[in-house]
Design a protein around this motif. Structure first.
Motif, PDB file in Angstrom:
ATOM      1  N   ILE A 125      39.016  67.345  26.139  1.00 26.81           N
ATOM      2  CA  ILE A 125      38.312  66.428  27.259  1.00 26.81           C
ATOM      3  C   ILE A 125      36.988  66.892  27.527  1.00 26.81           C
ATOM      4  O   ILE A 125      36.482  68.051  27.771  1.00 26.81           O
ATOM      5  N   VAL A 126      35.949  65.805  27.352  1.00 29.14           N
ATOM      6  CA  VAL A 126      34.515  66.185  27.784  1.00 29.14           C
ATOM      7  C   VAL A 126      34.373  65.520  29.137  1.00 29.14           C
ATOM      8  O   VAL A 126      34.886  64.301  29.440  1.00 29.14           O
ATOM      9  N   SER A 127      33.353  65.978  29.873  1.00 33.14           N
ATOM     10  CA  SER A 127      32.957  65.376  31.100  1.00 33.14           C
ATOM     11  C   SER A 127      32.029  64.209  30.951  1.00 33.14           C
ATOM     12  O   SER A 127      31.558  64.065  29.918  1.00 33.14           O
ATOM     13  N   THR A 128      32.226  63.408  31.812  1.00 32.95           N
ATOM     14  CA  THR A 128      31.067  62.086  31.910  1.00 32.95           C
ATOM     15  C   THR A 128      30.097  62.199  32.228  1.00 32.95           C
ATOM     16  O   THR A 128      29.065  61.726  32.060  1.00 32.95           O
ATOM     17  N   ASN A 129      29.816  63.525  32.962  1.00 32.40           N
ATOM     18  CA  ASN A 129      28.175  63.967  33.131  1.00 32.40           C
ATOM     19  C   ASN A 129      27.617  64.282  32.099  1.00 32.40           C
ATOM     20  O   ASN A 129      28.177  65.188  31.279  1.00 32.40           O
ATOM     21  N   ALA A 133      40.733  67.126  35.730  1.00 32.92           N
ATOM     22  CA  ALA A 133      39.184  66.772  35.951  1.00 32.92           C
ATOM     23  C   ALA A 133      39.002  65.125  35.328  1.00 32.92           C
ATOM     24  O   ALA A 133      39.922  64.914  34.297  1.00 32.92           O
ATOM     25  N   ASP A 134      38.126  64.636  35.956  1.00 33.85           N
ATOM     26  CA  ASP A 134      37.620  63.161  35.281  1.00 33.85           C
ATOM     27  C   ASP A 134      37.044  63.584  33.791  1.00 33.85           C
ATOM     28  O   ASP A 134      36.351  64.602  33.544  1.00 33.85           O
ATOM     29  N   GLY A 135      37.071  62.650  33.068  1.00 34.50           N
ATOM     30  CA  GLY A 135      36.478  62.701  31.428  1.00 34.50           C
ATOM     31  C   GLY A 135      36.661  61.773  30.730  1.00 34.50           C
ATOM     32  O   GLY A 135      37.099  60.713  30.904  1.00 34.50           O
ATOM     33  N   VAL A 136      36.558  62.066  29.297  1.00 29.39           N
ATOM     34  CA  VAL A 136      36.890  61.266  28.245  1.00 29.39           C
ATOM     35  C   VAL A 136      37.654  61.915  27.184  1.00 29.39           C
ATOM     36  O   VAL A 136      37.255  63.330  26.812  1.00 29.39           O
ATOM     37  N   VAL A 137      38.873  61.487  26.515  1.00 30.11           N
ATOM     38  CA  VAL A 137      39.605  62.345  25.686  1.00 30.11           C
ATOM     39  C   VAL A 137      38.702  62.464  24.229  1.00 30.11           C
ATOM     40  O   VAL A 137      38.563  61.241  23.798  1.00 30.11           O
ATOM     41  N   LYS A 138      38.343  63.503  23.946  1.00 26.85           N
ATOM     42  CA  LYS A 138      37.474  63.659  22.856  1.00 26.85           C
ATOM     43  C   LYS A 138      38.209  63.780  21.431  1.00 26.85           C
ATOM     44  O   LYS A 138      37.867  63.053  20.628  1.00 26.85           O
ATOM     45  N   ASN A 139      39.346  64.521  21.749  1.00 25.31           N
ATOM     46  CA  ASN A 139      39.995  64.985  20.325  1.00 25.31           C
ATOM     47  C   ASN A 139      41.435  65.413  20.876  1.00 25.31           C
ATOM     48  O   ASN A 139      41.721  65.749  21.874  1.00 25.31           O
ATOM     49  N   GLU A 199      30.407  69.606  30.313  1.00 25.40           N
ATOM     50  CA  GLU A 199      31.644  70.360  30.060  1.00 25.40           C
ATOM     51  C   GLU A 199      32.660  69.834  28.998  1.00 25.40           C
ATOM     52  O   GLU A 199      32.589  68.621  28.986  1.00 25.40           O
ATOM     53  N   GLU A 200      33.203  70.859  28.561  1.00 20.83           N
ATOM     54  CA  GLU A 200      34.528  70.464  27.678  1.00 20.83           C
ATOM     55  C   GLU A 200      35.666  71.375  27.982  1.00 20.83           C
ATOM     56  O   GLU A 200      35.666  72.471  28.144  1.00 20.83           O
TER      57      GLU A 200
END
Length: 419
Positions: free
Chosen positions: A227-231, A209-215, A63-64
């Motif tokens: 933000i994109v998910s780590t899954n 939610a948990d994730g990584v900052v994409k942009n 997810e994003e």
């Protein structure tokens, strides 16, 4: 003489052999006439048959999430994260102040000022009541302030001093109640103003939610943060033909050069509308997403963007009787040729099941372990005899030497005449 005799004996034997074979071949209803040479055969096996879709995909986050900012109502202060940061639910993303709070603060301050003004007026009025109360005598002509006289709502000229003092007491009590109400209102407004002061100093937007900052969009154009998910998941697209077979929930298997282990999962989402606007000039492709099933804590991380070879299992049957597809022949209905223990090739009609991967499921027909003919030609007749080529790798000289002379002659004649 011995050399000539040998030549003559060989010639006679050859002529006899050829003559006998020609006779057997030409003889009506001869066994030779109905003998099939079987070079390839196989057995009916218990097998797993899987009907699949073979396609390609790419590793992407499941997810994003997009974060938005209203610049018309708020004043941006600063970002609290950087691109590539790993975050958890509740992590602060950025700070801002809001113009709505400023307007609310101004309204509350004006309301507080008005309440305090009313309280001051009440204090002044109560002072006048007390002053007049001290001057009231038994004489009705006692001077009185016009505002006091109006609010007491009695006729000063005809009322007794006791009645005037009683009305003054009641009016003072009423004004004290109003003063207390206004005082509580001022306290409530002060509490609201204090809360606004705290919010105005640092309002933070947090991640859900948990994730990584994409942009991060530093120009403050929306979305301000993505933000994109780590899954991870696998994304690809199906053709029109594949769409007729694919369904959400189907099992998938994938392999990638970036992963030592095969990936497993299920189809999680299929878009019913093509990726691009439909056109007569090109084939429609329908996007899908396959969810990857985690396999414990030892699952190696997947690299976003990795290409994978994807197998979608659309139908699967395990432990069913199976034969190669090329063994099946067709007339009005499908059939195969079975090799019997008595040396016959018998035709057997079958009921077919699932066909995939070069295999054909047999619902009704020969059983597991039965031997069948591979790639039969049109000359095969039902209940024909069959012969097979010698498997030289299984012929051993030691076994031949164990035969007696009588057995050698017998088996030779059987090979020539019987078959």
């Amino acid at each position: 003489m011995s050399g000539k005799w040998k030549i003559a004996a060989v010639s006679i034997a050859s002529i006899v052999l050829i003559t006998v074979n020609l006779y057997l071949i030409e003889k009506k209803e001869s066994k030779v006439e109905r003998t099939v040479f079987v070079e390839n055969w196989t057995k009916v096996k218990k097998d797993t048959i899987s009907d699949t879709i073979q396609t390609n995909g790419v590793i992407k986050p499941v997810e994003e999430y997009d974060i938005y900012f209203d610049a018309k109502k708020n004043d941006f202060k600063k970002f609290l994260v950087k691109e590539g940061d790993a975050i958890t639910a509740g992590s602060s993303l950025f700070e801002y102040t809001t113009t709505e709070l400023d307007a609310l603060k101004a309204d509350l301050e004006a309301e507080k000022t008005a309440a305090e003004g009313e309280m001051a007026g009440i204090e002044e009025y109560i002072g006048k009541l007390r002053s007049y109360q001290g001057t009231v005598t038994s004489e009705p002509e006692t001077a009185i302030d016009e505002s006091v006289e109006k609010n007491l709502n009695i006729d000063i000229t005809t009322s007794s001093s006791d009645l005037i003092r009683s009305n003054i007491e009641q009016e003072m009590y009423k004004q004290e109640l109003e003063k207390n109400r206004l005082n509580e209102k001022v306290k409530m407004l002060d509490a609201k103003l204090s809360s606004i002061e705290e919010q105005s100093s640092a309002i933070e937007t947090t991640s859900e939610a948990d994730g990584v900052v994409k942009n991060i969009n530093k120009n403050l154009n929306n979305p301000i943060i993505s933000i994109v998910s780590t899954n991870m998941a696998i994304e690809g697209d199906f053709s029109e033909e594949e769409m007729k077979k694919a369904e959400v929930g189907m099992t998938i298997k994938a392999s990638s050069s970036d992963s030592k282990k095969a990936l497993k999962g299920t189809i999680g989402r299929i878009h019913s509308y093509p990726a691009e606007e439909p056109s007569l000039k090109k084939d429609n492709r329908f996007p899908f997403q396959a969810l990857i099933k985690p396999e414990g804590e030892e699952t190696e991380p997947l690299l976003v963007g990795s290409k994978v070879n994807l197998t979608v299992i659309t139908n699967e049957k395990a432990g069913v009787p199976s034969i190669p597809i090329e063994a099946v022949q067709y007339q009005k209905q499908p059939y195969i040729y079975k090799l019997t223990n008595k040396g016959h090739v018998d035709k057997h009609y079958i009921t077919k099941g699932l066909k995939a991967e070069g295999k054909q499921e047999i619902i009704k027909g020969p059983s597991v372990g039965d031997v069948i003919l591979m790639e039969p030609n049109a000359a095969v007749k039902d209940h024909s005899y069959f012969i097979t080529p010698i498997q030289f790798e299984k012929v051993k000289a030691g076994t031949y030497k164990k035969f007696t002379s009588r057995e050698k002659v017998r088996y030779l004649l059987l090979g020539i005449l019987e078959k």
